[in-house]
Design a protein around this motif. Structure first.
Motif, short mmCIF file in Angstrom:
data_model
loop_
_atom_site.label_atom_id
_atom_site.label_comp_id
_atom_site.label_asym_id
_atom_site.label_seq_id
_atom_site.Cartn_x
_atom_site.Cartn_y
_atom_site.Cartn_z
N LYS A 1 0.84 -1.21 0.00
CA LYS A 1 0.00 0.00 0.00
C LYS A 1 0.87 1.25 0.00
CE LYS A 1 -3.78 -2.35 2.41
NZ LYS A 1 -4.67 -2.38 3.60
N TYR B 1 1.83 3.14 -2.89
CA TYR B 1 1.72 4.07 -4.01
C TYR B 1 1.40 5.47 -3.51
CZ TYR B 1 2.13 0.73 -7.81
OH TYR B 1 2.61 -0.19 -8.70
N ILE B 2 1.98 6.45 -4.18
CA ILE B 2 1.80 7.85 -3.83
C ILE B 2 1.03 8.55 -4.95
CG2 ILE B 2 3.02 10.04 -3.47
CD1 ILE B 2 5.34 8.32 -2.34
N VAL B 3 0.02 9.31 -4.58
CA VAL B 3 -0.73 10.08 -5.56
C VAL B 3 0.13 11.27 -6.00
CG1 VAL B 3 -2.80 11.44 -5.99
CG2 VAL B 3 -2.93 9.40 -4.55
N SER B 4 0.32 11.39 -7.30
CA SER B 4 1.19 12.44 -7.83
C SER B 4 0.41 13.36 -8.76
CB SER B 4 2.37 11.82 -8.60
OG SER B 4 3.15 12.81 -9.23
N ASP B 5 0.80 14.62 -8.77
CA ASP B 5 0.19 15.58 -9.69
C ASP B 5 0.78 15.46 -11.09
OD1 ASP B 5 -1.37 16.64 -7.67
OD2 ASP B 5 0.13 18.14 -7.10
N THR C 1 1.61 13.81 -14.55
CA THR C 1 1.01 12.82 -15.43
C THR C 1 1.96 11.65 -15.65
OG1 THR C 1 -0.17 14.59 -16.58
CG2 THR C 1 -0.07 12.47 -17.70
N GLN D 1 6.43 5.16 -5.23
CA GLN D 1 6.03 4.51 -3.99
C GLN D 1 6.81 5.09 -2.83
OE1 GLN D 1 6.54 0.28 -4.61
NE2 GLN D 1 4.62 0.09 -5.75
N ASP E 1 6.62 3.76 -14.05
CA ASP E 1 6.65 5.19 -14.31
C ASP E 1 6.68 5.45 -15.81
OD1 ASP E 1 7.22 7.85 -12.62
OD2 ASP E 1 8.27 7.98 -14.54
N THR F 1 -7.25 -3.37 -12.42
CA THR F 1 -7.88 -2.19 -13.01
C THR F 1 -9.37 -2.41 -13.20
OG1 THR F 1 -5.82 -1.57 -14.11
CG2 THR F 1 -7.86 -0.62 -14.98
N LYS G 1 4.63 7.20 -11.43
CA LYS G 1 4.33 6.03 -10.60
C LYS G 1 5.44 5.92 -9.54
CE LYS G 1 0.56 3.85 -11.99
NZ LYS G 1 -0.53 3.44 -11.07
#
Length: 463
Positions: free
Chosen positions: A36, A38-42, A44, A49, A125, A320, A47
């Motif tokens: 768990k 994964y990091i939310v990135s601004d 585009t 972690q 990524d 997905t 990917k």
């Protein structure tokens, strides 16, 4: 008193640890948890972690193993997700001097926590697009460079800051365990970064230096299967001075746990998917890469190679689908956990023996065809059930990997059996059914066939 090899695999979505009894060469204990991380990135296509979360999860896994057995570990093997890169500062690598470590714990269990590290930029990524890759120099290697590969990521502007050391996440773990000032990396992981010549076992130093690459970040290369050092401190009961192997690729370790004969091919479906077989021992890869080829040749052990079709689309396609349905249900204010939804989809698909619905699952593209996208076709009112969709997705994953390495190719290479492995394949009965239909060869599934077991067996065999 029994002795054990501790096997650790830091995967893309989970961590697994095992204890392998040295005398019986069997797994006595194992434990796994999702990272768990994964990091939310601004940004585009980013990917990344959280490295701290990964190590926290690892500590939880190790702490779940019996301490009396950990105290009798005689060797540690580590594997992990390939291609990715994490950066850290040299002065914060653990020297294990009395006051120089980020260690904590009581008398019987010590653990470490990383500090001054970057996020892990994973193999998924996608920031290094085709336009960016076209600006990079051609490698002196038979392997192409692709987005998500360590060297391409390092070329990408903005990552370096004042970091002085780089490696894969599993290289980082080995460095911390051994208190190394620098990073050592096996040829398996180096090849996955790009700009590494597997014939000479050397980085393309001159090519990279001329392109302005920070070559001080390139790890020291060592043979796959050798030792990197010894634990600098007691760790979760594992004694200080326990030998630690240089980190290996999770793909190669999964194959090692599965391939019992050189006439075997291995189908591994975890987050991604690979189909592979062993090349003849005297095989030499071509001198230049073919970026349009779906088959590559990756280093294995002792100078040998594996032919592999490595798809970016495997168990993550099912994940997905689950995430899409979960999102729709949340919008409809219906709550169902992802794990429950996954199991329901499998049950639905098991009730549908076949489907004429067609799904091309390449939602992440492929390294040899990065612009390909997923498609759903042949839709009609009778095949729109969840069972048909799930069955079609699973078949699509197998159709895609066999299009990259056709079964006829396997037959011509003398392959006599397919060995199945990987978390997605073991969890998903529909995937297993489709695998058995995809090949004109027997498909067999073994127990304890994964990277954590494989890396433990590697270092058991090299004791």
């Amino acid at each position: 008193m029994a002795k054990y090899v501790l096997g650790i695999d830091i995967g893309t979505t989970s961590i697994k640890v095992v204890l392998l009894d040295i005398n019986s060469k069997t797994v006595t204990d194992s434990f796994s948890l999702p990272t768990k991380a994964y990091i939310v990135s601004d940004e585009t296509h980013a990917k990344e972690q959280d490295s701290v979360q990964i190590i926290t999860t690892l500590n939880e896994c190790i702490a779940s193993l019996p301490i009396d057995k950990l105290q009798n570990v005689s060797r540690i093997g580590v594997s992990g997700q390939m291609h990715g890169v994490v950066f850290w500062k040299a002065q914060t690598v653990l020297y294990c001097l009395p006051s120089g470590c980020d260690w904590s714990g009581g008398d019987s269990r010590h653990l470490f926590s990383p500090r001054d590290t970057s996020h892990l930029i994973t193999w998924q990524d996608g920031r290094c697009n085709s336009d960016f890759l076209s600006t990079l120099p051609n490698p002196d290697s038979h392997l192409s460079i692709a987005t998500g590969f360590g060297c391409a990521t390092i070329f990408w502007p903005g990552f370096l800051s004042d970091f002085m050391v780089a490696g894969t996440i599993h290289d980082y773990l080995v460095s911390m365990l051994c208190g190394l000032e620098s990073c050592v990396m096996t040829g398996q992981n180096a090849a996955s970064w790009g700009y590494f010549n597997t014939a000479t076992n050397q980085w393309n130093i001159d090519i990279l230096k001329d392109a302005g690459f920070p070559v001080h970040l390139l790890p020291e290369c060592v043979p796959s299967g050798c030792m990197a050092g010894q634990t600098c401190c007691e760790w979760h009961g594992v004694p200080a001075s326990t030998p630690v192997g240089a980190a290996l690729g999770d793909f190669q370790c999964s194959v090692y746990s599965s391939m019992t004969d050189r006439t075997d091919a291995v189908l591994n479906i975890s987050t991604s998917a690979q189909l592979t077989y062993a090349m003849p021992l005297d095989f030499t890869p071509p001198n230049i890469p073919d970026p349009t080829s779906s088959i590559s040749y990756v280093p294995y052990f002792d100078g040998s190679y594996l032919a592999v079709a490595a798809s970016l689309n495997g168990g993550n396609v099912m994940a997905t689908l689950v995430g899409m349905l979960s999102g729709w249900m949340n919008e409809l204010e219906v709550e169902v956990s992802d794990s429950s939804l996954y199991e329901k989809l499998i049950r639905c698909a098991l009730g549908v023996d076949s489907s004429d619905l067609r799904v091309s699952p390449t939602i992440l593209g492929e390294r040899h065809d990065p612009l390909s996208l997923g498609q759903v076709s042949n839709i009609h009112p009778s095949n729109l059930s969840l069972g048909h969709m799930t069955r079609a997705v699973c078949r699509g994953v197998l159709d895609n990997i066999t299009s990259m390495m056709h079964p006829v190719f396997l037959l011509e290479a003398g392959v006599q059996r397919i060995k199945g492995s990987g978390s997605a394949l073991s969890r998903n009965a529909v995937l297993r059914q489709e695998a058995e239909r995809a090949f004109p060869l027997p498909v067999e599934y073994g127990q304890d066939v994964d990277s954590a077991v494989g890396v433990a067996i590697v270092f058991h065999d090299r004791m």
